[in-house]
Write an enzyme that holds these catalytic residues in place. Structure first.
Site, PDB file in Angstrom:
ATOM      1  N   GLU A  21       1.025  -1.197  -0.103  1.00  0.00           N
ATOM      2  CA  GLU A  21       0.344  -0.442   0.014  1.00  0.00           C
ATOM      3  C   GLU A  21       0.903   1.367  -0.135  1.00  0.00           C
ATOM      4  O   GLU A  21       0.321   2.019  -0.663  1.00  0.00           O
ATOM      5  CB  GLU A  21      -0.559  -0.501   1.703  1.00  0.00           C
ATOM      6  CG  GLU A  21      -2.181  -1.374   1.393  1.00  0.00           C
ATOM      7  CD  GLU A  21      -3.141  -0.713   2.187  1.00  0.00           C
ATOM      8  OE1 GLU A  21      -4.278  -0.495   2.494  1.00  0.00           O
ATOM      9  OE2 GLU A  21      -2.392  -1.634   3.305  1.00  0.00           O
ATOM     10  N   TYR A  53     -12.561  26.968   0.477  1.00  0.00           N
ATOM     11  CA  TYR A  53     -12.380  26.246   0.828  1.00  0.00           C
ATOM     12  C   TYR A  53     -11.969  25.590  -0.355  1.00  0.00           C
ATOM     13  O   TYR A  53     -11.246  24.445  -0.965  1.00  0.00           O
ATOM     14  CB  TYR A  53     -14.014  25.514   0.429  1.00  0.00           C
ATOM     15  CG  TYR A  53     -15.619  25.660  -0.813  1.00  0.00           C
ATOM     16  CD1 TYR A  53     -15.508  25.471  -1.759  1.00  0.00           C
ATOM     17  CD2 TYR A  53     -15.921  26.700  -0.253  1.00  0.00           C
ATOM     18  CE1 TYR A  53     -15.713  26.479  -3.099  1.00  0.00           C
ATOM     19  CE2 TYR A  53     -16.890  27.172  -1.122  1.00  0.00           C
ATOM     20  CZ  TYR A  53     -16.529  26.846  -2.426  1.00  0.00           C
ATOM     21  OH  TYR A  53     -17.786  27.838  -4.008  1.00  0.00           O
ATOM     22  N   GLU A  73      -7.400   6.277  10.100  1.00  0.00           N
ATOM     23  CA  GLU A  73      -7.735   7.083  11.628  1.00  0.00           C
ATOM     24  C   GLU A  73      -6.543   8.151  12.264  1.00  0.00           C
ATOM     25  O   GLU A  73      -6.960   9.807  11.987  1.00  0.00           O
ATOM     26  CB  GLU A  73      -7.507   6.302  12.954  1.00  0.00           C
ATOM     27  CG  GLU A  73      -8.644   5.581  13.290  1.00  0.00           C
ATOM     28  CD  GLU A  73      -8.730   3.957  12.388  1.00  0.00           C
ATOM     29  OE1 GLU A  73      -9.102   3.219  12.727  1.00  0.00           O
ATOM     30  OE2 GLU A  73      -7.391   3.409  11.790  1.00  0.00           O
ATOM     31  N   LYS A  98     -11.258   3.739   1.734  1.00  0.00           N
ATOM     32  CA  LYS A  98     -10.612   3.574   1.278  1.00  0.00           C
ATOM     33  C   LYS A  98     -11.224   2.651   0.335  1.00  0.00           C
ATOM     34  O   LYS A  98     -11.822   1.445   0.973  1.00  0.00           O
ATOM     35  CB  LYS A  98      -9.508   3.101   2.175  1.00  0.00           C
ATOM     36  CG  LYS A  98      -8.403   2.102   1.316  1.00  0.00           C
ATOM     37  CD  LYS A  98      -7.141   1.934   1.455  1.00  0.00           C
ATOM     38  CE  LYS A  98      -7.140   1.074   3.261  1.00  0.00           C
ATOM     39  NZ  LYS A  98      -5.651   0.830   4.036  1.00  0.00           N
TER      40      LYS A  98
END
Length: 120
Positions: A21, A53, A73, A98
């Site tokens: 990954e 933004y 997290e 994901k």
């Protein structure tokens, strides 16, 4: 409290628990809900009275593309902490998805949602 949302942001990142990954990377999806008082912006029509933004998007993009974490997290926490520090936001919710999850089976995505408040 009013809400400003950036939804469905997509970034390629090298975060993940496994070495493949981190080496190959993958697509992540991010949603950010910013909570703040937008009354002044509704009256003034000035960007300085709200969350810029495009700048928030660039902040998230930089974290996603320049950092590598083991856990979603931690990734979501970094986004929340940076947004609270750099923008006039009182509370924030960050969702990190994901789509390609390394499990032995079928799954649409894994998602983490965190909520943080500005410390007073």
């Amino acid at each position: 409290m009013d809400r400003l949302t950036l939804s469905g942001m997509k970034f390629y990142s090298h975060s993940g628990l496994f070495s493949f990954e981190k080496d190959v990377g993958q697509l992540f999806e991010i949603d950010v809900d910013c909570y703040l008082d937008l009354k002044l912006a509704t009256e003034s029509d000035r960007i300085s009275d709200t969350v810029n933004y495009p700048l928030l998007f660039q902040t998230v993009k930089k974290i996603m593309e320049e950092s590598s974490f083991n856990l979603m997290e931690r990734l979501a926490g970094e986004i929340a902490d940076k947004a609270l520090a750099d923008f006039p936001i009182e509370k924030i919710t960050v969702r990190c998805r994901k789509p390609r999850v390394p499990v032995k089976g079928f799954i649409d995505f894994a998602e983490v949602e965190i909520k943080r408040e500005k410390k007073t």
